[in-house]
Design a protein around this motif. Structure first.
Motif, PDB file in Angstrom:
ATOM      1  N   HIS A  88      55.297  39.674   6.724  1.00  0.00           N
ATOM      2  CA  HIS A  88      55.291  39.503   7.782  1.00  0.00           C
ATOM      3  C   HIS A  88      55.498  40.601   8.776  1.00  0.00           C
ATOM      4  CE1 HIS A  88      59.283  39.128   6.672  1.00  0.00           C
ATOM      5  NE2 HIS A  88      59.815  39.248   7.886  1.00  0.00           N
ATOM      6  N   LEU A  89      55.929  41.653   8.367  1.00  0.00           N
ATOM      7  CA  LEU A  89      56.159  42.921   8.946  1.00  0.00           C
ATOM      8  C   LEU A  89      54.869  43.725   9.116  1.00  0.00           C
ATOM      9  CD1 LEU A  89      59.622  44.020   7.355  1.00  0.00           C
ATOM     10  CD2 LEU A  89      59.204  42.618   9.683  1.00  0.00           C
ATOM     11  N   PRO A  90      54.848  44.598  10.106  1.00  0.00           N
ATOM     12  CA  PRO A  90      53.765  45.456  10.064  1.00  0.00           C
ATOM     13  C   PRO A  90      53.186  46.163   8.805  1.00  0.00           C
ATOM     14  CG  PRO A  90      55.049  45.894  12.073  1.00  0.00           C
ATOM     15  CD  PRO A  90      55.907  45.155  10.691  1.00  0.00           C
ATOM     16  N   PRO A  91      51.969  46.265   8.518  1.00  0.00           N
ATOM     17  CA  PRO A  91      51.782  46.850   7.306  1.00  0.00           C
ATOM     18  C   PRO A  91      51.830  48.327   6.893  1.00  0.00           C
ATOM     19  CG  PRO A  91      49.713  46.916   8.903  1.00  0.00           C
ATOM     20  CD  PRO A  91      50.674  45.858   9.350  1.00  0.00           C
ATOM     21  N   ILE A  92      52.232  48.747   5.688  1.00  0.00           N
ATOM     22  CA  ILE A  92      52.211  50.049   5.189  1.00  0.00           C
ATOM     23  C   ILE A  92      50.916  50.660   5.586  1.00  0.00           C
ATOM     24  CG2 ILE A  92      52.546  51.396   3.300  1.00  0.00           C
ATOM     25  CD1 ILE A  92      54.410  49.249   2.076  1.00  0.00           C
ATOM     26  N   ASP A  93      50.066  50.233   5.504  1.00  0.00           N
ATOM     27  CA  ASP A  93      48.493  50.744   5.511  1.00  0.00           C
ATOM     28  C   ASP A  93      47.364  49.670   5.759  1.00  0.00           C
ATOM     29  OD1 ASP A  93      46.472  52.666   5.884  1.00  0.00           O
ATOM     30  OD2 ASP A  93      47.085  53.760   3.916  1.00  0.00           O
ATOM     31  N   ARG A  94      46.383  50.076   6.342  1.00  0.00           N
ATOM     32  CA  ARG A  94      45.244  49.186   6.521  1.00  0.00           C
ATOM     33  C   ARG A  94      44.018  50.039   6.871  1.00  0.00           C
ATOM     34  NH1 ARG A  94      45.793  46.418  12.379  1.00  0.00           N
ATOM     35  NH2 ARG A  94      47.994  46.457  12.031  1.00  0.00           N
ATOM     36  N   CYS A  95      42.948  49.109   6.626  1.00  0.00           N
ATOM     37  CA  CYS A  95      41.661  49.974   6.603  1.00  0.00           C
ATOM     38  C   CYS A  95      40.412  49.047   7.068  1.00  0.00           C
ATOM     39  CB  CYS A  95      41.279  50.832   5.522  1.00  0.00           C
ATOM     40  SG  CYS A  95      40.698  49.681   4.014  1.00  0.00           S
ATOM     41  N   GLN A  96      39.566  49.372   7.853  1.00  0.00           N
ATOM     42  CA  GLN A  96      38.369  48.614   7.923  1.00  0.00           C
ATOM     43  C   GLN A  96      37.033  49.441   7.405  1.00  0.00           C
ATOM     44  OE1 GLN A  96      37.607  48.045  12.004  1.00  0.00           O
ATOM     45  NE2 GLN A  96      35.535  47.019  11.623  1.00  0.00           N
ATOM     46  N   ALA A 101      36.777  39.756   3.613  1.00  0.00           N
ATOM     47  CA  ALA A 101      35.368  39.917   3.558  1.00  0.00           C
ATOM     48  C   ALA A 101      34.511  39.156   4.535  1.00  0.00           C
ATOM     49  CB  ALA A 101      34.877  39.725   2.117  1.00  0.00           C
ATOM     50  N   GLY A 102      33.502  39.847   5.254  1.00  0.00           N
ATOM     51  CA  GLY A 102      32.715  39.097   5.927  1.00  0.00           C
ATOM     52  C   GLY A 102      31.153  39.903   5.819  1.00  0.00           C
ATOM     53  N   ALA A 103      30.310  39.450   6.774  1.00  0.00           N
ATOM     54  CA  ALA A 103      28.749  39.963   6.578  1.00  0.00           C
ATOM     55  C   ALA A 103      28.777  41.387   7.167  1.00  0.00           C
ATOM     56  CB  ALA A 103      28.111  39.049   7.297  1.00  0.00           C
ATOM     57  N   GLY A 104      29.957  41.652   8.134  1.00  0.00           N
ATOM     58  CA  GLY A 104      29.871  43.106   8.849  1.00  0.00           C
ATOM     59  C   GLY A 104      30.735  43.886   8.179  1.00  0.00           C
ATOM     60  N   GLY A 105      31.387  43.593   7.193  1.00  0.00           N
ATOM     61  CA  GLY A 105      32.368  44.577   6.202  1.00  0.00           C
ATOM     62  C   GLY A 105      33.649  43.979   5.920  1.00  0.00           C
ATOM     63  N   ALA A 106      34.703  44.714   5.462  1.00  0.00           N
ATOM     64  CA  ALA A 106      35.914  44.250   5.079  1.00  0.00           C
ATOM     65  C   ALA A 106      37.121  45.044   5.714  1.00  0.00           C
ATOM     66  CB  ALA A 106      35.857  44.697   3.290  1.00  0.00           C
ATOM     67  N   ARG A 107      38.237  44.199   5.982  1.00  0.00           N
ATOM     68  CA  ARG A 107      39.515  44.675   6.563  1.00  0.00           C
ATOM     69  C   ARG A 107      40.482  44.413   5.339  1.00  0.00           C
ATOM     70  NH1 ARG A 107      36.982  42.645  11.327  1.00  0.00           N
ATOM     71  NH2 ARG A 107      37.018  44.328  12.913  1.00  0.00           N
ATOM     72  N   ALA A 108      41.366  45.359   5.267  1.00  0.00           N
ATOM     73  CA  ALA A 108      42.380  45.176   4.225  1.00  0.00           C
ATOM     74  C   ALA A 108      43.781  45.646   4.971  1.00  0.00           C
ATOM     75  CB  ALA A 108      42.016  46.242   3.144  1.00  0.00           C
ATOM     76  N   MET A 109      44.907  44.907   4.399  1.00  0.00           N
ATOM     77  CA  MET A 109      46.200  45.259   4.773  1.00  0.00           C
ATOM     78  C   MET A 109      47.142  45.406   3.625  1.00  0.00           C
ATOM     79  SD  MET A 109      46.705  43.003   8.030  1.00  0.00           S
ATOM     80  CE  MET A 109      48.017  43.842   8.835  1.00  0.00           C
ATOM     81  N   LEU A 110      47.884  46.389   3.480  1.00  0.00           N
ATOM     82  CA  LEU A 110      48.739  46.759   2.134  1.00  0.00           C
ATOM     83  C   LEU A 110      50.437  46.625   2.997  1.00  0.00           C
ATOM     84  CD1 LEU A 110      48.920  47.661  -0.684  1.00  0.00           C
ATOM     85  CD2 LEU A 110      49.073  50.074   0.401  1.00  0.00           C
ATOM     86  N   THR A 111      50.964  45.555   2.072  1.00  0.00           N
ATOM     87  CA  THR A 111      52.552  45.688   2.431  1.00  0.00           C
ATOM     88  C   THR A 111      53.325  45.294   1.323  1.00  0.00           C
ATOM     89  OG1 THR A 111      53.824  44.422   4.181  1.00  0.00           O
ATOM     90  CG2 THR A 111      52.303  43.084   3.100  1.00  0.00           C
ATOM     91  N   HIS A 112      54.658  45.316   1.651  1.00  0.00           N
ATOM     92  CA  HIS A 112      55.669  45.028   0.600  1.00  0.00           C
ATOM     93  C   HIS A 112      55.598  43.645   0.128  1.00  0.00           C
ATOM     94  CE1 HIS A 112      57.647  48.825   1.628  1.00  0.00           C
ATOM     95  NE2 HIS A 112      57.502  48.926   0.277  1.00  0.00           N
ATOM     96  N   SER A 113      55.762  43.123  -1.126  1.00  0.00           N
ATOM     97  CA  SER A 113      55.623  41.557  -1.362  1.00  0.00           C
ATOM     98  C   SER A 113      56.651  40.863  -0.678  1.00  0.00           C
ATOM     99  CB  SER A 113      55.712  41.596  -2.750  1.00  0.00           C
ATOM    100  OG  SER A 113      56.856  42.042  -3.125  1.00  0.00           O
TER     101      SER A 113
END
Length: 352
Positions: free
Chosen positions: A25-33, A9-21
């Protein structure tokens, strides 16, 4: 499979990353900004990002077992905690998440300290942190420097050449210059074009980068501890010219991730996978305490006063440019305005 979600979370918005538990360390399944809307709270983009990632998990028919959100300050943490209601999530101090990811990737020194130089869209956060104890020795925040200000400078430069652009377009131009040396900007109304080089952008950002270098030196003097490395974070550090300038002026080994704007979210993923109970806070050095066995050095008052003067002058420059942005758009030939370097009075070359 079980998923974990990391959000920064930041003043400019949010970034999220979804991955297996078991594979954080691997590339995320999904992400968004998710950008923060004008007048909106910091919590809005956070929970919109969480909603989008939950929808992505539902489409895969999988469960998110843990969610961690990084916050830069207590005010942001309180706003997110209040809005969370029944949403179960862990709130993490952002520098701790950054250190956790750097340690996981083997880039963090095992001893000593590092400077976390986080240059994002809304400002610059500098944190001096101990690598062994994960303790904040000192930290400073400036809203004078940041992508929003650099975008305003770029719009001003283009307007002087007869090319009028809006904020989203100028941001895209700036971000493209992180990978391209030359771009062509076009005014969609008049058809006017202007060529902008990476060197042009570096010149516009020079005053701010020089100021931030003195900002780092001031922080080191206050703690009395020489750091082992400078960690470059935030989307603005993608620009090679900015990295080169900082490396030359600060003279510390540089640690850099290929996606510096996602380091916080990746650290949050690691913490979400650990499923901590309650918020995860970072220890801070007590006022007057000595960091380790090193004695703090005396801070030169003249340097502190000079740094404060530069901050005020540079801040007035950026605010002035933002305020007259509309006027500049109407009068692109409005004379030879001085550059930020000329206004602030900072030399164009590195100084000692």
């Amino acid at each position: 499979m079980v998923l974990v979600l990391g959000v920064s979370a930041g003043a400019g918005g949010a970034r999220a990353m979804l991955t297996h538990s078991d594979q954080p360390h691997l590339p995320p399944i999904d992400r968004c900004q998710v950008p923060r809307r004008a007048g909106g709270g910091v919590e809005e983009p956070v929970f919109e990002a969480i909603r989008q990632m939950r929808a992505a998990a539902d489409r895969r028919d999988e469960l998110i077992s843990g969610t961690a959100v990084t916050c830069r300050c207590p005010l942001h943490a309180d706003a997110i905690r209040t809005t969370a209601d029944r949403n179960r999530l862990t709130i993490v101090d952002e520098p701790l998440a950054q250190l956790r990811y750097l340690r996981f990737t083997g880039r963090l020194p095992t001893s000593g300290s590092v400077i976390l130089y986080d240059l994002g869209s809304s400002g610059l956060t500098i944190t001096h942190a101990d690598c062994r104890t994960d303790t904040i020795l000192s930290s400073k925040r400036s809203t004078v420097l940041g992508g929003d200000g650099y975008d305003a400078l770029l719009r001003w430069q283009l307007a002087r050449g007869g090319v009028l652009t809006d904020k989203p377009t100028s941001r895209r131009h700036r971000e493209k210059l992180s990978s391209a040396r030359v771009i062509t900007a076009m005014d969609t109304n008049s058809g006017e074009r202007a060529v902008v080089t990476r060197s042009d952008l570096a010149e516009l950002c020079a005053a701010g980068i020089h100021h931030s270098a003195s900002f780092v030196r001031q922080l080191i003097e206050e703690t009395g501890v020489q750091p082992e490395a400078l960690v470059l974070l935030g989307g603005c550090t993608r620009n090679p010219s900015i990295r080169e300038e900082l490396t030359e002026m600060i003279e510390l080994p540089v640690i850099y991730d290929s996606e510096p704007e996602y380091v916080s979210a990746r650290g949050a993923v690691l913490l979400a996978a650990e499923r901590p109970i309650g918020d995860v806070r970072m220890a801070r050095l007590r006022s007057g305490a000595q960091p380790g066995s090193l004695l703090p050095t005396t801070v030169d008052r003249r340097k502190l006063i000079a740094a404060a003067a530069v901050t005020i002058a540079l801040g007035a420059t950026i605010v002035g440019l933002l305020a007259i942005d509309h006027t500049a758009a109407q009068r692109p030939d409005g004379g030879n305005a001085p550059t930020p370097v000329e206004i602030v009075g900072i030399p164009a070359k590195p100084f000692n």
